[in-house]
Scaffold this active site. Structure first.
Site, mmCIF file in Angstrom:
data_model
loop_
_atom_site.group_PDB
_atom_site.id
_atom_site.type_symbol
_atom_site.label_atom_id
_atom_site.label_comp_id
_atom_site.label_asym_id
_atom_site.label_seq_id
_atom_site.Cartn_x
_atom_site.Cartn_y
_atom_site.Cartn_z
ATOM 1 N N GLU A 147 0.888 -1.165 0.000
ATOM 2 C CA GLU A 147 0.000 0.000 0.000
ATOM 3 C C GLU A 147 0.918 1.204 0.000
ATOM 4 O O GLU A 147 1.535 1.528 1.009
ATOM 5 C CB GLU A 147 -0.924 -0.029 1.218
ATOM 6 N N CYS A 196 -1.871 9.117 2.532
ATOM 7 C CA CYS A 196 -1.624 8.590 1.193
ATOM 8 C C CYS A 196 -2.834 8.791 0.285
ATOM 9 O O CYS A 196 -2.688 9.078 -0.909
ATOM 10 C CB CYS A 196 -1.246 7.112 1.260
#
Length: 464
Positions: free
Chosen positions: A235, A269
């Site tokens: 991720e 993010c």
């Protein structure tokens, strides 16, 4: 920054620059022993039924809530997160525990299938062993809970190498897990260096590796895991595009875009980073957006009125400012912010850049802080082109009153793992989370994370 000779970890309060605590690294022998003990605990844990595992996971959720104030304050001290957002993070983590405990037994149960030859088939989702997680500092609790809880539900053991600046949070989470009744050593925090981490990836008892971090880190860790023939989940970062179409609710779009850029001090993010407004509405959006960003003042993260806290580390603040400076040198224009504050603490102001184009860090790269890139598009088609003109593909958003068209754009054209329609969001326990391209691979949440590190085993039975 850590050097090869460093033998300890020092955590620093980013709001003051003062040292919080020091921790010694484990020796190689201690790290090896921790892996072996985690494996031994796994051998017993995998024998527990799904329902028995779910009971403890549900108890972890309750224990997280019991420690909400302590955990939230520690997150604020170690990485500068606004205190109120730390409490929101703990609530989300408790929700993940509840969702996993409630749905895990059904999602992981054996499946029966009729075979073409008339026989019977059984599919079992069997735990594989010890899973090693390398996690970042920006959501000190959530990043851990996200991968740890689903793997514990699946029957695996879990190791954690947390970011050094949130070591205290890692150890508190370990304490919370044990207090909730999780068997000792089944979840273990490793206080180790990068070189020691490489050895953990290669360890014969480690069966899977998951990382949340930068694309650069992802490439390195995925390469090392692949060389050891171990499955990995990555991720990674992104520069999410938020598209404002000409039929958007302007007030809603401005509100959500500002929130999406400054939430968690801009260090997320899946945050809003590139704001692509079509020509017809661009000037109006720009004026309103900049006006609101100017109101987002930074300050003490413990203060309930603060909108933006400090960045987590001084080097991160300096890197962000360098990206802004380089973008300006290549033609970007500063509409607000853009100056590095003096004084104590690693603060950076809410910043908006205009005339953002390819070749600038503000267009090409991830700006991990409260800096917004404003881009004008000719029309909807051009906006989608710009949105997808990125090496990343984690999230994004579309603002339009035509929900049907927005959904079609999201499902058929947006090259990302997640798309928000007329809003900003982070994660939901029952929806998959993850990206494509340089934003990584694999999925967490929504039941998908429970099956990332299991042995999908086929059992063939004879005809009745």
């Amino acid at each position: 920054m850590k050097t090869q000779e460093q033998t300890s970890i020092t955590t620093i309060n980013p709001a003051t620059g003062k040292t919080i605590k020091k921790y010694d690294f484990m020796t190689d022998e201690q790290a090896d022993k921790a892996v072996k003990k985690c494996h031994e605990a796994f051998l017993e844990w995998k024998k527990q039924s799904h329902k028995e595992r779910a009971k403890i996971i549900k108890a972890i959720g309750k224990e997280l809530k019991n420690h909400k104030d302590e955990l939230s304050e520690l997150m604020t001290q170690e990485m500068g997160k606004l205190l109120k957002q730390g409490k929101q993070e703990v609530d989300l983590c408790a929700g993940i525990c509840e969702y996993t405990a409630t749905n895990g037994p059904e999602m992981l149960k054996n499946e029966e299938r009729e075979l073409q030859d008339g026989g019977r088939g059984l599919i079992a989702y069997s735990p594989i062993g010890v899973i090693y997680g390398i996690q970042p500092w920006n959501f000190p609790t959530y990043q851990v809970i996200r991968y740890a809880i689903v793997n514990l539900m699946a029957g695996n053991g879990v190791l954690l190498k947390h970011a050094e600046n949130v070591t205290g949070c890692a150890l508190l989470i370990e304490k919370i897990f044990e207090k909730a009744g999780l068997p000792k050593n089944l979840f273990t925090v490793l206080k180790i260096s990068h070189n020691q981490s490489d050895a953990i990836i290669k360890h014969e008892l480690v069966r899977g590796v998951t990382l949340t971090g930068s694309p650069g880190a992802g490439k390195e860790i995925a390469k090392k895991a692949g060389a050891a023939l171990k499955k990995s989940v990555m991720e990674l970062g992104s520069n999410d595009a938020y598209i404002i179409l000409d039929d958007a609710d302007l007030n809603l779009a401005v509100k959500m875009c500002v929130q999406g850029r400054i939430y968690n001090n801009g260090e997320t993010c899946v945050a809003a980073k590139r704001f692509i407004a079509v020509e017809k509405i661009y000037d109006e959006f720009k004026e309103a957006f900049v006006a609101q960003m100017k109101k987002m003042k930074h300050g003490d993260p413990m203060d309930s009125d603060t909108k933006i806290g400090p960045m987590a580390r001084e080097d991160l603040r300096d890197d962000l400012h360098e990206q802004v400076t380089k973008s300006v040198k290549k033609g970007a224009k500063v509409l607000c912010g853009g100056e590095k504050p003096t004084g104590k603490g690693f603060y950076y102001p809410a910043t908006v850049l205009e005339n953002v184009k390819p070749g600038q860090p503000a267009y090409d790269d991830e700006l991990f802080g409260p800096v917004a890139s404003l881009i004008k598009a000719k029309d909807t088609e051009d906006a989608m082109r710009i949105a997808n003109d990125s090496k990343f593909g984690l999230g994004g958003a579309i603002f339009s009153k035509d929900e049907k068209n927005a959904i079609k754009l999201a499902t058929d054209h947006f090259d990302t793992g997640m798309v928000f329609i007329n809003g900003f969001g982070l994660a939901q326990p029952n929806m998959p989370f993850g990206g494509v391209k340089d934003s990584g691979y694999g999925r967490e949440h929504g039941g998908f994370g429970m099956k990332e590190f299991v042995n999908v085993k086929s059992v063939y039975l004879p005809k009745k």
